[in-house]
Scaffold this motif. Sequence first.
Motif, PDB file in Angstrom:
ATOM      1  N   TRP A  12       0.682  -3.131  -7.066  1.00 18.06           N
ATOM      2  CA  TRP A  12      -0.018  -4.296  -8.105  1.00 18.06           C
ATOM      3  C   TRP A  12       0.168  -3.578  -9.533  1.00 18.06           C
ATOM      4  O   TRP A  12       0.382  -4.206 -10.460  1.00 18.06           O
ATOM      5  CB  TRP A  12      -1.145  -4.558  -7.798  1.00 18.06           C
ATOM      6  N   ALA A  21      -5.253 -10.808  -7.492  1.00 24.75           N
ATOM      7  CA  ALA A  21      -5.654  -9.728  -6.423  1.00 24.75           C
ATOM      8  C   ALA A  21      -6.831  -9.812  -5.805  1.00 24.75           C
ATOM      9  O   ALA A  21      -7.054  -9.803  -4.814  1.00 24.75           O
ATOM     10  CB  ALA A  21      -5.604  -8.578  -7.375  1.00 24.75           C
ATOM     11  N   PHE A  26      -4.404  -5.716  -3.763  1.00 25.40           N
ATOM     12  CA  PHE A  26      -4.498  -4.761  -4.685  1.00 25.40           C
ATOM     13  C   PHE A  26      -4.225  -3.226  -4.490  1.00 25.40           C
ATOM     14  O   PHE A  26      -4.857  -2.717  -3.728  1.00 25.40           O
ATOM     15  CB  PHE A  26      -6.009  -4.768  -5.377  1.00 25.40           C
TER      16      PHE A  26
END
Length: 654
Positions: free
Chosen positions: A204, A194, A200
Amino acid sequence: MIAELGHFALIIALGLALMQSLVPMVGSFKGYTAWMRLGHSLSYGQFLFIAISFVCLATAFWLDDFSLKYVSQNSNTQLPNQYKISAVWAAHEGSLLLWALILAGWTAAVARFSRPLPLELRARILSVLGAISVGFALFLILTSNPFERLLPMTPMQGSDLNPLLQDIGLIIHPPMLYMGYVGFAVPFAFAIAALIGGQFDSAWARWSRPWINMAWVFLTIGITLGSWWAYYELGWGGWWFWDPVENASLMPWLAGTALMHSVSATEKRGVFRSWTLLLAIFAFSLSLLGTFLVRSGILTSVHAFAADPERGVFMLMFLAVVIGGSLMLFALRGPAMQKVASYSGWSREAMLLINNVLLVSSLTMILVGTLYPLIADVLELGKISVGPPYFNFFFVPLSVGLVVAMGIAVFSKWKATDSKFLLSKIPLPLAIAVVGAFLLPFVLGDTDSGYSVTAGLTLLISLWLLATIAIDLKAKIGTDLTRVAKLSHSYLGMQLAHSGLAILVLGVGLNAAYDEIRELRMAPGDSATISGYQFDFKGVNPVAGPNFTAYRGQITVTKGGKRVANLFPEKRQYNAGGQVMTEAAIDPSLMRDIYVSLGEPLAEGSWAVSLQVKAFVRCIWLGGILVGLGGLIAATDRRYRRRKKLPENKRAEA
């Protein structure tokens, strides 16, 4: 030939891991789809060859191949077959091979079950896991080769396995613990991927949660099994000793617990993004630190394996690269991941923040207490010992605060919680806890000992948490028990884990309050009374085991004239190495354990004998199992099983 095959398979696995660490990562930057997809095949191949290497080592133990140095040091022809297999991971080299196998297994699992993730993110995750595998494979091949031969002077007999490890605990405890340790490599890889790609968001967090939960579950069960093993095997009757290596397993567990709670807030509300990434890095970094402490030789512990400076230097360099590199990446990219979101002081987010502060404070305290004596020794400041008084002084109040906050958090809501609503929920569970804490110590304790403040405080916080959970569950299902099936697995798992923690706290506190022990000199015919139980020492007889001889005592336990148990503690001497071990005899029950162990033989046929009545000690492991089971149920929540594809180019909000 089998050993050479295992060594060759290990070298091939290193080559595959090296390719896995480079090819998918380069492909993710260049946009080469075939290169990115190659990470899956490389993951499966690496797992296959590590498994072949592991099976070869296990076969060498089974066949008593003492031409292998590792086998000759940790096995013997008289060793029972089940311990020959578990001896594969009983010492340094084999335990590292088990670590590599489990890491390859986790990596293959990610390759198999992460297909709904964007290909680019998937490739980077597998590359990070491949890079970690490269480090451990190099560690094995260069400094810890389990296939090293003793030629031409091959011994006819092995040195035998450490008697402490000739137990079912060795068969199940280390694999479970390693599954947790190594499992945190997966959220670590998610975090690094990430940070590299800027991918992100709540998706995620949702996809990383089951991996976090499963690693945490394995580590929870592993620590619980380790505590149980130490309790019955070491012969002291203790269940936790604040040993540095025990601390090394507790620290990643605390970081993982904080991570579990933080990532839930990230998924639900998008908060704590940077903090969640940092916790993912910390959890795995602390797992690596535990590996370094156990295998570098800087610790003196019944758990520590290696005492080779070369290995310690390699592990220290590996730690520096992994931890230093990941923290540097976080410093560069982490702040951009943060998202500002508002929430009130009594919201679920605020409660999770308090949870994280208390958990990380406990972690920091343990880290300082574990490492400070080592640092002081290196700097030649003198030998410093940090023992249970230090850890208990800080850990107990922080744990109490955590349990109190958990009870309040049960009634909190996301974003905002009305303070009047929250205050209206507190009186009933508080009243239940206060009444129980006042009355139950008079029922549980000895009438001659009076009221136990320790038991009262333990009951207060345990009943507080259990009552808040019960009241919240009642509000959700009413009187229709069938509605439990409609609740989310995430909610049910959380409440079961919190209930398990309350039971664990109950066991710890009541055991501390009511535990009784007497160390006596006893000759045949002698009697002693503890907590209303009479112990009659009948004597000691010699017995022979498969690979040891022993003196077996017989102690009859009665209460109120009725027989409770016949206990047979042993003092064993193992044939191969001559080591002497104590095997305690235990009569278990949920309310108490009767625990007897033999000490040294004394004059005139008498023996040193330890008699213990351990109140509620089983609640400690029952609670630990419930905590782990709760995490497992939460990991099976249906929203983690959705197969919806995520957009390939989704990026975090700045």
